[in-house]
Design an enzyme around this catalytic site. Structure first.
Site, PDB file in Angstrom:
ATOM      1  N   TYR A 163      42.004  38.363  43.932  1.00  0.00           N
ATOM      2  CA  TYR A 163      40.504  39.221  44.638  1.00  0.00           C
ATOM      3  C   TYR A 163      41.165  41.382  45.573  1.00  0.00           C
ATOM      4  CZ  TYR A 163      36.784  39.876  47.715  1.00  0.00           C
ATOM      5  OH  TYR A 163      35.239  40.389  48.550  1.00  0.00           O
TER       6      TYR A 163
HETATM    7  N1  LIG Z   1      30.461  39.105  52.095  1.00  0.00           N
HETATM    8  C1  LIG Z   1      31.083  39.131  52.101  1.00  0.00           C
HETATM    9  O1  LIG Z   1      31.672  39.604  54.139  1.00  0.00           O
HETATM   10  C2  LIG Z   1      32.704  41.360  51.675  1.00  0.00           C
HETATM   11  C3  LIG Z   1      32.913  41.592  52.665  1.00  0.00           C
HETATM   12  C4  LIG Z   1      33.509  42.804  51.671  1.00  0.00           C
HETATM   13  C5  LIG Z   1      33.383  42.652  50.500  1.00  0.00           C
HETATM   14  N2  LIG Z   1      32.366  42.094  49.776  1.00  0.00           N
HETATM   15  C6  LIG Z   1      32.136  42.476  48.385  1.00  0.00           C
HETATM   16  O2  LIG Z   1      30.226  42.637  48.007  1.00  0.00           O
HETATM   17  C7  LIG Z   1      30.197  41.974  46.900  1.00  0.00           C
HETATM   18  C8  LIG Z   1      29.019  40.553  47.575  1.00  0.00           C
HETATM   19  O3  LIG Z   1      30.120  39.825  48.313  1.00  0.00           O
HETATM   20  P1  LIG Z   1      28.747  38.546  48.510  1.00  0.00           P
HETATM   21  O4  LIG Z   1      29.211  38.098  50.079  1.00  0.00           O
HETATM   22  O5  LIG Z   1      27.300  39.350  48.578  1.00  0.00           O
HETATM   23  O6  LIG Z   1      29.798  37.256  47.026  1.00  0.00           O
HETATM   24  P2  LIG Z   1      28.890  36.053  46.452  1.00  0.00           P
HETATM   25  O7  LIG Z   1      30.107  35.518  46.809  1.00  0.00           O
HETATM   26  O8  LIG Z   1      28.068  35.707  48.095  1.00  0.00           O
HETATM   27  O9  LIG Z   1      27.956  36.783  46.011  1.00  0.00           O
HETATM   28  C9  LIG Z   1      28.648  37.254  44.204  1.00  0.00           C
HETATM   29  C10 LIG Z   1      27.455  36.309  43.751  1.00  0.00           C
HETATM   30  O10 LIG Z   1      27.967  37.037  42.575  1.00  0.00           O
HETATM   31  C11 LIG Z   1      27.721  36.708  41.732  1.00  0.00           C
HETATM   32  N3  LIG Z   1      28.913  36.191  40.180  1.00  0.00           N
HETATM   33  C12 LIG Z   1      30.377  35.563  40.510  1.00  0.00           C
HETATM   34  N4  LIG Z   1      30.917  35.797  39.439  1.00  0.00           N
HETATM   35  C13 LIG Z   1      29.878  35.796  38.673  1.00  0.00           C
HETATM   36  C14 LIG Z   1      29.994  35.643  37.015  1.00  0.00           C
HETATM   37  N5  LIG Z   1      31.435  35.333  36.564  1.00  0.00           N
HETATM   38  N6  LIG Z   1      29.024  36.567  36.208  1.00  0.00           N
HETATM   39  C15 LIG Z   1      27.962  36.694  36.816  1.00  0.00           C
HETATM   40  N7  LIG Z   1      27.388  36.377  37.829  1.00  0.00           N
HETATM   41  C16 LIG Z   1      28.751  36.209  38.784  1.00  0.00           C
HETATM   42  C17 LIG Z   1      27.207  34.803  41.947  1.00  0.00           C
HETATM   43  O11 LIG Z   1      26.672  33.648  41.014  1.00  0.00           O
HETATM   44  C18 LIG Z   1      27.222  35.488  43.461  1.00  0.00           C
HETATM   45  O12 LIG Z   1      25.673  35.710  43.345  1.00  0.00           O
HETATM   46  C19 LIG Z   1      31.422  41.729  46.451  1.00  0.00           C
HETATM   47  O13 LIG Z   1      32.243  42.376  45.497  1.00  0.00           O
HETATM   48  C20 LIG Z   1      32.189  41.574  47.847  1.00  0.00           C
HETATM   49  O14 LIG Z   1      33.839  41.228  47.396  1.00  0.00           O
HETATM   50  C21 LIG Z   1      31.833  41.288  50.782  1.00  0.00           C
END
Ligand SMILES: NC(=O)c1ccc[n+]([C@@H]2O[C@H](COP(=O)([O-])OP(=O)(O)OC[C@H]3O[C@@H](n4cnc5c(N)ncnc54)[C@H](O)[C@@H]3O)[C@@H](O)[C@H]2O)c1
Length: 257
Positions: A163
């Site tokens: 990741y």
């Molecule tokens: N939440 C945090 O604290 C955080 C921190 C840093 C970065 N981010 C980034 O922000 C973005 C969103 O994060 P989040 O926490 O909402 O993630 P999450 O895991 O809660 O949601 C991700 C979404 O992507 C979808 N997804 C995953 N794999 C998939 C696939 N193969 N095909 C289609 N859909 C798919 C999932 O079903 C989900 O709805 C990401 O890029 C993550 O890396 C989040």
């Protein structure tokens, strides 16, 4: 939704958000529905996608988003889905590459297959989505691509090298594509969220209140970062107000890193 700014330049834009069914993505879908008539999202979670659509319907205020089921690790299916969206909804002006998966993994146990799978879910589709929307944006005279990064690798978080490597690579992808696409007035930026209190994060790493407070207290602004804070930046980057912002990363983390 407490976001109040309006961006008139987004009104007629076709916005595609990947991973829009849950987490930050669901908030992005709602935020863009307050601005644009045509918001489309892709996900694999059909139930969550339908729940989001009915929640927005119940609120009664918003343009309804369009949902397309697609596994983003399947690039053939991704390309077909983007082609279908452009025929059925319209050619894409704004691409928000948001979907990812931060499952933890011990570097000692990672196999070649698992490594490839981590890159496929966290990095590969970012490039191929951008490649697929490029001709549409070029034909329309411009566009905005927002790639989601992460503060995790800045903060030297371990336990998920597939990741963190992907998230670091996304910043290189952004800068290279910004150069390649800039002559066609297509802007490419990375949006770097801090630790955002989504349901998944609360269920996993941050389930414990003292862990949550430790995250908050490591920030300059001692409030939890919430999905709306991230959507606010995404709206700006998507809009024409950000017309001279490209090739950069924008961190929304309350001053953690
Ligand atoms: N939440 C945090 O604290 C955080 C921190 C840093 C970065 N981010 C980034 O922000 C973005 C969103 O994060 P989040 O926490 O909402 O993630 P999450 O895991 O809660 O949601 C991700 C979404 O992507 C979808 N997804 C995953 N794999 C998939 C696939 N193969 N095909 C289609 N859909 C798919 C999932 O079903 C989900 O709805 C990401 O890029 C993550 O890396 C989040």
């Amino acid at each position: 939704m407490n976001l109040t700014n309006q961006y008139p330049s987004l009104k007629e834009k076709v916005v595609l958000i990947t991973g829009g069914a849950s987490g930050i993505g669901a908030n992005l879908v709602e935020a863009f529905c307050l601005q644009s008539k045509r918001v489309v999202f892709i996900d694999i979670l059909v139930d969550q996608a339908q729940k989001l659509i009915s929640d927005l319907e119940r609120k009664g205020l918003y343009t309804q988003p369009y949902f397309y089921k697609c596994d983003l690790t399947d690039i053939k299916s991704l390309k077909e889905t983007i082609a279908k969206i452009s025929e059925e909804i319209g050619t894409i002006d704004v691409l928000v590459n948001n979907a990812a998966n931060d499952d933890r993994h011990d570097f000692r146990e990672v196999t070649v297959e698992y490594w490839d799978e981590r890159i496929a879910v966290n990095l590969r589709h970012y490039f191929f989505s951008a490649q697929a929307v490029y001709p549409m944006m070029k034909a329309k005279g411009g566009g905005s691509i927002i790639n989601f990064g992460s503060m995790s690798w800045y903060a030297t978080h371990g336990g998920m090298p597939g990741y963190t490597s992907s998230k670091a690579a996304i910043e290189g992808l952004t800068r290279g594509l910004a150069r390649d696409m800039g002559a066609d007035n297509i802007r490419v930026n990375t949006l770097v969220p801090g630790w955002v209190m989504t349901r998944r994060q609360l269920q996993n790493a941050l389930a414990d209140e003292s862990a949550r407070n430790k995250v908050r207290d490591s920030q300059c602004i001692r409030e939890f970062v919430i999905p709306e804070n991230i959507s606010a930046m995404a709206l700006f980057l998507a809009s024409d107000d950000a017309r001279m912002c490209t090739s950069q990363h924008f961190i929304v983390d309350g001053g953690m890193i």
